[in-house]
Design a protein around this motif. Sequence first.
Motif, PDB file in Angstrom:
ATOM      1  N   GLN A 106      31.148 110.994  85.957  1.00 16.42           N
ATOM      2  CA  GLN A 106      30.278 109.817  85.117  1.00 16.42           C
ATOM      3  C   GLN A 106      31.330 109.199  84.348  1.00 16.42           C
ATOM      4  O   GLN A 106      31.770 108.114  84.561  1.00 16.42           O
ATOM      5  N   LEU A 150      25.849 102.549  82.341  1.00 17.50           N
ATOM      6  CA  LEU A 150      24.965 102.604  83.123  1.00 17.50           C
ATOM      7  C   LEU A 150      25.033 102.711  84.542  1.00 17.50           C
ATOM      8  O   LEU A 150      24.071 103.147  85.461  1.00 17.50           O
ATOM      9  N   ALA A 151      25.501 101.536  85.155  1.00 17.06           N
ATOM     10  CA  ALA A 151      26.006 101.161  86.670  1.00 17.06           C
ATOM     11  C   ALA A 151      26.744 102.690  87.163  1.00 17.06           C
ATOM     12  O   ALA A 151      26.030 102.664  88.619  1.00 17.06           O
ATOM     13  N   ALA A 154      23.801 106.153  86.367  1.00 10.77           N
ATOM     14  CA  ALA A 154      22.151 106.434  87.119  1.00 10.77           C
ATOM     15  C   ALA A 154      22.688 106.591  88.753  1.00 10.77           C
ATOM     16  O   ALA A 154      22.345 108.037  88.965  1.00 10.77           O
ATOM     17  N   PRO A 155      24.120 106.331  89.751  1.00  9.29           N
ATOM     18  CA  PRO A 155      24.061 106.721  90.571  1.00  9.29           C
ATOM     19  C   PRO A 155      24.271 107.940  90.961  1.00  9.29           C
ATOM     20  O   PRO A 155      23.730 108.798  91.344  1.00  9.29           O
ATOM     21  N   ARG A 336      14.838 104.947  85.320  1.00  6.37           N
ATOM     22  CA  ARG A 336      16.480 105.186  86.127  1.00  6.37           C
ATOM     23  C   ARG A 336      16.660 103.919  86.924  1.00  6.37           C
ATOM     24  O   ARG A 336      18.166 103.765  86.553  1.00  6.37           O
ATOM     25  N   TRP A 340      19.282 101.474  86.365  1.00 12.76           N
ATOM     26  CA  TRP A 340      20.551 100.812  87.100  1.00 12.76           C
ATOM     27  C   TRP A 340      20.876  99.618  87.702  1.00 12.76           C
ATOM     28  O   TRP A 340      21.801  98.316  87.973  1.00 12.76           O
ATOM     29  N   SER A 343      21.371  96.743  85.266  1.00 11.43           N
ATOM     30  CA  SER A 343      23.337  97.125  85.026  1.00 11.43           C
ATOM     31  C   SER A 343      23.899  96.072  86.096  1.00 11.43           C
ATOM     32  O   SER A 343      24.977  95.913  85.767  1.00 11.43           O
ATOM     33  N   ALA A 344      23.398  96.669  87.333  1.00 12.40           N
ATOM     34  CA  ALA A 344      24.336  96.461  87.922  1.00 12.40           C
ATOM     35  C   ALA A 344      24.558  94.965  88.912  1.00 12.40           C
ATOM     36  O   ALA A 344      25.760  94.946  89.040  1.00 12.40           O
TER      37      ALA A 344
END
Length: 390
Positions: A106, A150-151, A154-155, A336, A340, A343-344
Amino acid sequence: MQMSAPPAETWAERKILAARFWRTALCFWRGRRAWVAWSLCAALVVLVLAQLGVQILLNFWNGAFFDALERRDAEAVLFQAKLFVPLVALSVTLSAMAVWGRMTMQRNWRAAVTRHVVGYWLSDNRFQRIGHVNSGSENPEYRIAEDIRLATDAPVDLVMAMVASVLTALTFFGVLWSVGGSLDLKLFGTTWTIPAYLVIAVIIYSTVFTSVMVVVGRKLPRVIEQKNQAEARFRAAADLLRGQSGAGLEADPCERRAIWTGIIGALRRWRELAWQLTQTTLVQQSNVLLAPVVGWLLCVPKYLYGTMTLGELTQAAAAFVTVQAAFNWLVDNYNRLADWRSSAHRVATLLIAIDAAGPPGGELDNGFNEAGGEKETGGSEGNGAPANGG
């Protein structure tokens, strides 16, 4: 002037935003330092497999330990107790390594995307012009600092959890099949045989609870995204007031009104979120309490008939809980996923605003060539910043 809520995005607009985000986000897996990203991916997969292996060993240990208790075999109980220590140590060590590996992934991904976006934002002084182009440029510093984090966080968490859930479900299906076997029921003078009845039961149980959660929480992603957007509009109103009200100058009444409107909107969205989380918590906690009991009750008939040992009962019940937990990946990650997506999309709207700014007096430059690939300018969208975070 007062800020109003933007209209809801269409499906086509969401696709454009998602595509724009991923065009930049995937810079981590391209370029001369792409080996870092792929090496971290491989390490995380190995750790997931290792943790699954330990789960299987602990499940079999569970069966052996309770079988020894049922036989009142003190020597076997002591041996299993000693065996438990290294298994726990291995499980804890792998969990710690997984946390370190995940956060390293991350951190590196965030560094790559942040350098990419900051370089693009600063190139040709775009940061001075995006506020005059279109919406999507509000709070650029927050979007770069927080939304990119955050983007990219999360993934990694979501994909690791999904891979672990799929592998866990497939593996422990085998445990339920082999340990549980078939169930013979005598009804109306006829013996009915249900093959792999624990597998069938866990699928039905998980489907019921997942369906209930999907119905109850169907509005949750939208509510979370609206809450995030309301918070963002509140911050944007505060920044606008601070930026346009210099020392000794009275703030515009419309700007003051926008602050209060932002506060009211954010609090309203929090109230909606609280109601949604209350409903989903009722379902989640019911599942947490019921799943172990249902697993035990399904095994009790075979134990009472003498066709299943105490160790097999505890092993099958534990496998039942493990499989249904794996099935709940979507349910457990509703929040979540919504965070995400919000944010994305905010990162993507910022990138589109930077695209539209372009160089002064020049042609529109969106950082990509005509073929759809990124320009080879040192790995950055318009400047010489490194493409990967190392």
